[in-house]
Motif scaffolding. Sequence first.
Motif, short mmCIF file in Angstrom:
data_model
loop_
_atom_site.label_atom_id
_atom_site.label_comp_id
_atom_site.label_asym_id
_atom_site.label_seq_id
_atom_site.Cartn_x
_atom_site.Cartn_y
_atom_site.Cartn_z
N LEU A 184 37.75 46.30 12.79
CA LEU A 184 36.83 46.26 11.66
C LEU A 184 36.88 44.86 11.06
O LEU A 184 37.93 44.39 10.66
CB LEU A 184 37.20 47.29 10.60
CG LEU A 184 36.39 47.20 9.30
CD1 LEU A 184 34.94 47.60 9.53
CD2 LEU A 184 37.02 48.06 8.20
N ILE A 185 35.72 44.21 11.00
CA ILE A 185 35.59 42.87 10.43
C ILE A 185 34.84 42.98 9.11
O ILE A 185 33.79 43.64 9.04
CB ILE A 185 34.82 41.94 11.38
CG1 ILE A 185 35.57 41.77 12.71
CG2 ILE A 185 34.58 40.57 10.74
CD1 ILE A 185 34.77 41.06 13.79
N GLU A 205 42.20 47.94 13.66
CA GLU A 205 42.78 46.70 13.15
C GLU A 205 41.75 46.07 12.21
O GLU A 205 40.55 46.07 12.51
CB GLU A 205 43.11 45.75 14.30
CG GLU A 205 44.19 46.27 15.24
CD GLU A 205 45.53 46.46 14.55
OE1 GLU A 205 45.89 45.61 13.72
OE2 GLU A 205 46.21 47.46 14.83
N LEU A 206 42.22 45.54 11.08
CA LEU A 206 41.33 45.00 10.07
C LEU A 206 41.39 43.47 10.06
O LEU A 206 42.47 42.88 10.13
CB LEU A 206 41.72 45.53 8.68
CG LEU A 206 41.88 47.05 8.56
CD1 LEU A 206 42.22 47.43 7.12
CD2 LEU A 206 40.64 47.78 9.03
N TYR A 207 40.21 42.86 9.99
CA TYR A 207 40.11 41.41 9.93
C TYR A 207 39.21 41.04 8.75
O TYR A 207 38.02 41.37 8.74
CB TYR A 207 39.52 40.85 11.23
CG TYR A 207 39.33 39.36 11.25
CD1 TYR A 207 40.34 38.51 11.68
CD2 TYR A 207 38.12 38.79 10.85
CE1 TYR A 207 40.17 37.13 11.70
CE2 TYR A 207 37.94 37.41 10.86
CZ TYR A 207 38.96 36.59 11.29
OH TYR A 207 38.77 35.22 11.32
N GLU A 220 33.90 32.26 15.03
CA GLU A 220 34.80 33.06 14.21
C GLU A 220 34.88 34.50 14.72
O GLU A 220 35.93 35.14 14.63
CB GLU A 220 34.39 33.04 12.73
CG GLU A 220 35.40 33.80 11.87
CD GLU A 220 35.32 33.52 10.39
OE1 GLU A 220 36.21 34.00 9.66
OE2 GLU A 220 34.38 32.84 9.96
N TYR A 221 33.78 35.00 15.25
CA TYR A 221 33.79 36.33 15.85
C TYR A 221 34.79 36.37 17.00
O TYR A 221 35.61 37.30 17.10
CB TYR A 221 32.38 36.66 16.33
CG TYR A 221 32.20 38.05 16.90
CD1 TYR A 221 32.64 39.18 16.23
CD2 TYR A 221 31.54 38.23 18.12
CE1 TYR A 221 32.45 40.45 16.75
CE2 TYR A 221 31.34 39.50 18.64
CZ TYR A 221 31.80 40.61 17.96
OH TYR A 221 31.60 41.86 18.47
N ASP A 222 34.75 35.35 17.85
CA ASP A 222 35.71 35.27 18.95
C ASP A 222 37.14 35.16 18.42
O ASP A 222 38.07 35.72 19.00
CB ASP A 222 35.39 34.07 19.84
CG ASP A 222 34.26 34.34 20.81
OD1 ASP A 222 33.98 35.53 21.09
OD2 ASP A 222 33.64 33.37 21.30
N HIS A 223 37.31 34.42 17.33
CA HIS A 223 38.65 34.29 16.74
C HIS A 223 39.15 35.64 16.25
O HIS A 223 40.34 35.98 16.46
CB HIS A 223 38.61 33.30 15.57
CG HIS A 223 39.92 33.20 14.84
ND1 HIS A 223 41.04 32.63 15.39
CD2 HIS A 223 40.28 33.63 13.60
CE1 HIS A 223 42.05 32.70 14.53
NE2 HIS A 223 41.61 33.30 13.44
N ALA A 224 38.28 36.43 15.62
CA ALA A 224 38.66 37.76 15.16
C ALA A 224 39.11 38.63 16.33
O ALA A 224 40.09 39.38 16.23
CB ALA A 224 37.50 38.43 14.42
N ILE A 225 38.43 38.52 17.45
CA ILE A 225 38.79 39.29 18.64
C ILE A 225 40.12 38.81 19.20
O ILE A 225 40.95 39.62 19.65
CB ILE A 225 37.66 39.21 19.69
CG1 ILE A 225 36.43 39.98 19.17
CG2 ILE A 225 38.12 39.77 21.03
CD1 ILE A 225 35.21 39.85 20.04
N VAL A 227 42.54 37.50 17.43
CA VAL A 227 43.53 38.04 16.50
C VAL A 227 43.83 39.49 16.86
O VAL A 227 44.99 39.92 16.90
CB VAL A 227 43.05 37.91 15.04
CG1 VAL A 227 43.96 38.70 14.11
CG2 VAL A 227 43.00 36.45 14.61
N PHE A 228 42.79 40.25 17.12
CA PHE A 228 42.94 41.65 17.53
C PHE A 228 43.82 41.76 18.78
O PHE A 228 44.73 42.59 18.85
CB PHE A 228 41.57 42.27 17.80
CG PHE A 228 41.62 43.61 18.48
CD1 PHE A 228 41.79 44.77 17.75
CD2 PHE A 228 41.52 43.70 19.87
CE1 PHE A 228 41.86 46.01 18.39
CE2 PHE A 228 41.59 44.93 20.51
CZ PHE A 228 41.75 46.08 19.77
#
Length: 249
Positions: A184-185, A205-207, A220-225, A227-228
């Motif tokens: 969840l972003i 997982e929360l971002y 940033e979307y790729d970065h969130a993934i 991090v996941f």
Amino acid sequence: MTDPAQRHLPKHVAIIMDGNNRFAKKRQLDKGDGHREGKNVLDPIVEHSRKIGIEALTVFAFSSENWNRPASEVELLMQLLEEAIHEQIPRMTEYEIALRFIGDRTRLSPSLQVLMAQAEQLTAHFQAMTLTIAISYGGMWDITDATKRIAAQVKAEQLSLDDINSELFKQHLSLGDLPPVDLLIRTGGDYRISNFLLWQIAYAELYFTPTLWPEFSIEEYDHAIEVFKGRERRFGYTSEQIQKINIEN
């Protein structure tokens, strides 16, 4: 054999697209311009999600609580939603993406309800990815609605109390046939869930990011993934148990 990178990819990503009004204020734009800019950000995120192998993407466009906003803003949001659906139908066809909507449709205009149903029907057979847009949606509404429908089946003697378990309940919720939300972003800098997919994000997982939605990028979307991918998801097990399961798999 499954690509190792694909094994760690979230199957289902959900996004709370927050920050449109603050973006407009920051840029000294009209509020409507912030929402328009936000609408334009979604398309590249959808395309990129399909490209990298996300199975389901669910976005929060308009909440149950958003009906409390000024009437002029609500009217604009409904207009933009209608425009977006018209634009998305050919895009969904091009990319073979199934388009769905969740939420309390009884509060929407008849013309918008018809358009949503047509879009769902036209794209239902596509299997590359599922894009779900939450309109007039709230997690508490979702759970209450599922409870009412299950209770009605019990009253009609179609179900017994012993039939009711978490799996049956899930099937009566929105997105019951999709994988649970893995990631969840939320953009815009707030650290809350805002009544979104309360059941479906139980183990997500929360971002959270301070980036306003109209400024949210593919990078940033790729970065969130990423991090996941770096987080250990235990689902109630210990780290040692998870490591053993990973080795065995």
